[in-house]
Design a protein around this motif. Structure first.
Motif, PDB file in Angstrom:
ATOM      1  N   GLY A   1      -1.316   5.395  -5.942  1.00  0.00           N
ATOM      2  CA  GLY A   1      -2.383   6.297  -5.539  1.00  0.00           C
ATOM      3  C   GLY A   1      -3.710   5.864  -6.113  1.00  0.00           C
ATOM      4  O   GLY A   1      -4.630   6.664  -6.227  1.00  0.00           O
ATOM      5  N   ILE A   2      -3.806   4.577  -6.472  1.00  0.00           N
ATOM      6  CA  ILE A   2      -5.026   4.088  -7.123  1.00  0.00           C
ATOM      7  C   ILE A   2      -6.156   3.936  -6.121  1.00  0.00           C
ATOM      8  O   ILE A   2      -7.227   4.522  -6.265  1.00  0.00           O
ATOM      9  N   THR A   3      -5.967   3.149  -5.083  1.00  0.00           N
ATOM     10  CA  THR A   3      -7.026   2.953  -4.089  1.00  0.00           C
ATOM     11  C   THR A   3      -6.663   3.594  -2.756  1.00  0.00           C
ATOM     12  O   THR A   3      -7.532   3.901  -1.961  1.00  0.00           O
ATOM     13  N   GLU A   4      -5.372   3.750  -2.525  1.00  0.00           N
ATOM     14  CA  GLU A   4      -4.913   4.433  -1.326  1.00  0.00           C
ATOM     15  C   GLU A   4      -3.463   4.852  -1.568  1.00  0.00           C
ATOM     16  O   GLU A   4      -2.746   4.211  -2.330  1.00  0.00           O
ATOM     17  N   LYS A   5      -3.059   5.932  -0.952  1.00  0.00           N
ATOM     18  CA  LYS A   5      -1.681   6.383  -1.100  1.00  0.00           C
ATOM     19  C   LYS A   5      -0.815   5.520  -0.190  1.00  0.00           C
ATOM     20  O   LYS A   5      -0.865   5.632   1.024  1.00  0.00           O
ATOM     21  N   LYS A   6      -0.034   4.657  -0.815  1.00  0.00           N
ATOM     22  CA  LYS A   6       0.730   3.694  -0.041  1.00  0.00           C
ATOM     23  C   LYS A   6       2.050   3.408  -0.725  1.00  0.00           C
ATOM     24  O   LYS A   6       2.126   3.357  -1.953  1.00  0.00           O
ATOM     25  N   VAL A   7       3.090   3.203   0.098  1.00  0.00           N
ATOM     26  CA  VAL A   7       4.413   2.862  -0.396  1.00  0.00           C
ATOM     27  C   VAL A   7       4.661   1.388  -0.148  1.00  0.00           C
ATOM     28  O   VAL A   7       4.347   0.858   0.936  1.00  0.00           O
ATOM     29  N   TYR A   8       5.187   0.709  -1.137  1.00  0.00           N
ATOM     30  CA  TYR A   8       5.480  -0.716  -1.043  1.00  0.00           C
ATOM     31  C   TYR A   8       6.989  -0.924  -1.136  1.00  0.00           C
ATOM     32  O   TYR A   8       7.684  -0.211  -1.868  1.00  0.00           O
ATOM     33  N   THR A   9       7.492  -1.900  -0.401  1.00  0.00           N
ATOM     34  CA  THR A   9       8.917  -2.248  -0.460  1.00  0.00           C
ATOM     35  C   THR A   9       9.066  -3.754  -0.630  1.00  0.00           C
ATOM     36  O   THR A   9       8.105  -4.512  -0.466  1.00  0.00           O
ATOM     37  N   ASP A  10      10.279  -4.172  -0.963  1.00  0.00           N
ATOM     38  CA  ASP A  10      10.614  -5.600  -1.114  1.00  0.00           C
ATOM     39  C   ASP A  10       9.698  -6.305  -2.119  1.00  0.00           C
ATOM     40  O   ASP A  10       9.249  -7.433  -1.901  1.00  0.00           O
ATOM     41  N   LEU A  11       9.412  -5.653  -3.220  1.00  0.00           N
ATOM     42  CA  LEU A  11       8.563  -6.255  -4.239  1.00  0.00           C
ATOM     43  C   LEU A  11       9.292  -7.365  -4.986  1.00  0.00           C
ATOM     44  O   LEU A  11      10.511  -7.317  -5.167  1.00  0.00           O
ATOM     45  N   ASN A  12       8.536  -8.343  -5.426  1.00  0.00           N
ATOM     46  CA  ASN A  12       9.082  -9.435  -6.229  1.00  0.00           C
ATOM     47  C   ASN A  12       9.459  -8.886  -7.603  1.00  0.00           C
ATOM     48  O   ASN A  12       8.616  -8.306  -8.301  1.00  0.00           O
ATOM     49  N   ASN A  13      10.708  -9.076  -8.006  1.00  0.00           N
ATOM     50  CA  ASN A  13      11.169  -8.495  -9.273  1.00  0.00           C
ATOM     51  C   ASN A  13      10.658  -9.242 -10.498  1.00  0.00           C
ATOM     52  O   ASN A  13      10.940  -8.852 -11.632  1.00  0.00           O
ATOM     53  N   LYS A  14       9.886 -10.311 -10.287  1.00  0.00           N
ATOM     54  CA  LYS A  14       9.318 -11.059 -11.406  1.00  0.00           C
ATOM     55  C   LYS A  14       7.815 -10.841 -11.558  1.00  0.00           C
ATOM     56  O   LYS A  14       7.199 -11.382 -12.478  1.00  0.00           O
ATOM     57  N   VAL A  15       7.225 -10.078 -10.656  1.00  0.00           N
ATOM     58  CA  VAL A  15       5.769  -9.872 -10.669  1.00  0.00           C
ATOM     59  C   VAL A  15       5.468  -8.392 -10.847  1.00  0.00           C
ATOM     60  O   VAL A  15       6.001  -7.546 -10.115  1.00  0.00           O
ATOM     61  N   LEU A  16       4.604  -8.065 -11.795  1.00  0.00           N
ATOM     62  CA  LEU A  16       4.228  -6.677 -12.030  1.00  0.00           C
ATOM     63  C   LEU A  16       3.530  -6.095 -10.804  1.00  0.00           C
ATOM     64  O   LEU A  16       2.649  -6.727 -10.202  1.00  0.00           O
ATOM     65  N   PHE A  17       3.919  -4.883 -10.445  1.00  0.00           N
ATOM     66  CA  PHE A  17       3.283  -4.191  -9.330  1.00  0.00           C
ATOM     67  C   PHE A  17       1.803  -3.956  -9.614  1.00  0.00           C
ATOM     68  O   PHE A  17       0.958  -4.069  -8.724  1.00  0.00           O
ATOM     69  N   LEU A  18       1.474  -3.638 -10.864  1.00  0.00           N
ATOM     70  CA  LEU A  18       0.073  -3.432 -11.231  1.00  0.00           C
ATOM     71  C   LEU A  18      -0.752  -4.682 -10.987  1.00  0.00           C
ATOM     72  O   LEU A  18      -1.902  -4.604 -10.535  1.00  0.00           O
TER      73      LEU A  18
END
Length: 315
Positions: A135-152
């Motif tokens: 909810g930082i810049t837009e309310k958005k859902v993310y999927t399939d994120l890289n498990n080695k990279v921080l979402f932040l």
């Protein structure tokens, strides 16, 4: 400023360990307290293998994961004295009197399994495994994120914490200041003659001198009554001999000592002065730009009086 770290199962810290940098009641430390109540500087001391460097590693780990090109092997971050496959790190920062709380949970096989970011205890970002919402810049859902990279890290590099939501502008401004503060931070190990900068600043000696020249370093030497100044040149006369570097892109550092008519090349200077010169750009950069200065093995080749001078300069 960094106000607190909580580590669990990280490096040598098997049990939950809190490192709190907020002010305490010792009167002799009054000059070491910033306006927001956080200590300007902290020194860790103790026996070899007591965990001093691992506290710095906890801070460096965050900077590496957010800004570094190479990630730390998670397996080496987990406590060797534990069978638990997970470790966690929590960071508390104070930026303009507002509290930022960021926590991360890692699994040695699954990678990043949890990630949360709070501003004044309001949840701005949450990740569980490969899915997340922001909810930082837009309310958005993310999927399939890289498990080695921080979402932040992903959110920051995709958005720069900029958006059209006017209600979030104040929050985003705090987050940008927080990231500027972290990117202005530098890790340095005098014993290894190297520093790691997390922003665009160069702290490798030759690169620093190419960009900035010797003015700031010589000003420091003059202010604190050192017995020498620097030159950074392609060519320098030494008595009747001229030392010339054939490649115009390569320069040499010379020490000009008071009362000594012969300029001394860097390679012939004392180990202590070489160490000082290698870490001084790190001190100058952080003091000028406001960030964290992480110094491991601070006593490597430095005289006690010089250590005291550098600490006082930083404060």
């Amino acid at each position: 400023m960094l106000a607190k770290i909580i580590m669990k199962n990280f490096k040598s810290f098997k049990n939950e360990t809190v490192i709190d940098f907020t002010r305490i009641n010792y009167k002799f430390l009054e000059n070491n307290v910033s306006n927001n109540g956080v200590l300007k500087g902290v020194a860790f001391y103790g026996a070899n293998a007591s965990g001093k460097s691992n506290v710095l590693w906890a801070i460096r780990f965050l900077l590496d994961e957010l800004f570094g090109e190479e990630k730390n092997p998670v397996t080496f971050m987990k406590c060797l004295f534990s069978d638990e496959p997970e470790f966690s790190l929590q960071y508390f920062f104070v930026i303009e009197s507002r509290e930022i709380h960021y926590l991360i949970d890692f699994h040695t096989e699954k990678g990043i399994i949890n990630e949360e970011l709070y501003l004044d205890r309001k949840l701005l970002l949450q990740r569980m495994g490969s899915t997340a919402k922001s909810g930082i810049t837009e309310k958005k859902v993310y999927t399939d994120l890289n498990n080695k990279v921080l979402f932040l890290r992903t959110v920051y590099f995709n958005t720069g914490f900029s958006g059209d939501d006017k209600d979030n502008n104040a929050n985003n401004n705090i987050l940008r200041q927080w990231f500027d503060y972290m990117q202005n931070s530098i890790y340095v190990n005098p014993f290894l003659h190297r520093g790691i900068a997390y922003g665009k600043q160069d702290v490798v000696l030759n690169k620093y001198l190419e960009n900035e020249g010797v003015k700031e370093i010589n000003r420091f030497f003059t202010k604190y009554n050192f017995e020498y100044t620097l030159d950074y040149l392609n060519e320098r006369k030494v008595k009747d001999v001229t030392e010339i570097v054939n490649d115009d892109n390569i320069k040499l550092v010379f020490f000009n000592r008071k009362g000594v008519n012969v300029p001394i090349p860097y390679v012939l200077e004392s180990h202590g002065n070489q160490n000082l010169l290698n870490i001084l750009p790190c001190f100058l950069r952080v003091v000028q730009n406001s960030g964290m200065l992480l110094v491991d093995e601070f006593s490597g080749g430095l005289h006690n009086e010089l250590e005291r001078l550098l600490v006082n300069y930083f404060f």
